[in-house]
Design an enzyme around this catalytic site. Structure first.
Site: not given
Ligand code: ATR
Length: 277
Positions: A68, A89, A155, A108
């Site tokens: 992307k 996308n 998080r 999106d």
């Molecule tokens: P995407 O591009 O699909 O959004 P990503 O860049 O890997 O995926 O981001 C994942 C997001 O989900 C992040 O905000 C991650 O939090 P962190 O920055 O702390 O890693 C969040 N995330 C994934 N699993 C989580 C969980 N079990 N609880 C809370 N936040 C979660």
């Protein structure tokens, strides 16, 4: 029927075999009696794949992870919101004579705004956005486009603050979440996705502070977040609704037709059930 006039559509991604988009788009094409086909493709090299798509006469192509962002360097133009989000996308190819121009879009954010709008118009509302990844960027910048005020939590605080700064919106650390009230909450994290279906992106006791709760996770379709939201009396919007609306926006960009929403949702549900059976 596939013949000399069949129009070509597809999706590039890696992995791509579990994508629900072929089912959704082929159902829409068939429903409207359009002579087109939508295929999944897993490029070994993005640049050569892109030139191949352009020279083979593809009309429209979806782009998913991990392409992307990288695809943007190859395009003739990128729409302004996709530029802000920093991800494309959707590709639209337009042939004039011997040359073909390719524009990049992002549907999106349209998908998430329209999914939310099934329950509340985001304009003028305050929305708590959970997450700081690529999905959060698209949903977040989309909410700002729609005129919403966004509060962001994540998080990992440093990552959340960085995106909040880029969006010009406040970051809410986990310790301050109990004080937050908003018109809606949107989870853009993968918390709760199969197989870790018991994970929650926010403490369940806070859910009553958000009358509308939307999840972008669609496997399972009813995540723990949505189940608990419904139990608290909140309105819930599932992740398939965003997928359906982003696909509908693509379909209209490519064919000029209004998308057959019920047909697309039905196809998505059937494909999702097929994945898990
Ligand atoms: P995407 O591009 O699909 O959004 P990503 O860049 O890997 O995926 O981001 C994942 C997001 O989900 C992040 O905000 C991650 O939090 P962190 O920055 O702390 O890693 C969040 N995330 C994934 N699993 C989580 C969980 N079990 N609880 C809370 N936040 C979660």
């Amino acid at each position: 029927m596939i013949n000399g006039h069949t129009q070509l559509f597809g999706i590039i991604g890696d992995p791509v075999e579990h994508s629900l988009s072929p089912a959704m788009h082929n159902a829409a094409l068939a429903h409207l009696g359009l002579n087109g086909v939508y295929v999944p493709m897993r490029p070994t090299d993005l640049t050569t794949a892109f030139h191949g798509l352009r020279s083979l006469g593809f009309i429209g192509v979806s782009v998913t992870v991990p392409f992307k962002v990288a695809i943007m360097d190859l395009l003739d133009a990128v729409d302004p919101v996709a530029s802000k989000i920093g991800a494309v996308n959707t590709l639209v190819f337009e042939r004039t004579g011997a040359s073909t121009r390719c524009t990049g879009h992002n549907t999106d954010w349209l998908g998430s705004n329209r999914a939310l709008a099934e329950v509340i118009d985001p304009a003028g509302r305050t929305i708590l956005l959970i997450g700081a990844g690529g999905a959060a960027r698209a949903v977040g910048f989309g909410l700002l486009e729609a005129g919403a005020s966004v509060l962001l939590t994540n998080r990992t605080e440093a990552k959340g603050r960085k995106l909040a700064d880029q969006m010009g919106c406040p970051f809410v650390p986990a310790t301050e979440l109990p004080q937050v009230r908003a018109d809606a909450l949107i989870n853009t994290t993968s918390a709760g996705m199969t197989p870790r279906i018991d994970d929650m992106p926010i403490a369940p006791e806070l859910l009553p502070h958000f009358p509308v709760i939307m999840d972008i996770v669609y496997a399972p379709l009813e995540t723990r977040l949505l189940r608990e939201a419904i139990a608290c009396g909140c309105r819930a919007i599932d992740g398939l609704t965003m997928l359906q609306h982003q696909g509908a926006a693509q379909f209209t960009l490519w064919t000029g037709n209004e998308a057959p929403h019920p047909v697309m949702r039905q196809a998505l549900l059937a494909a999702l059930n097929g994945l898990h059976s």
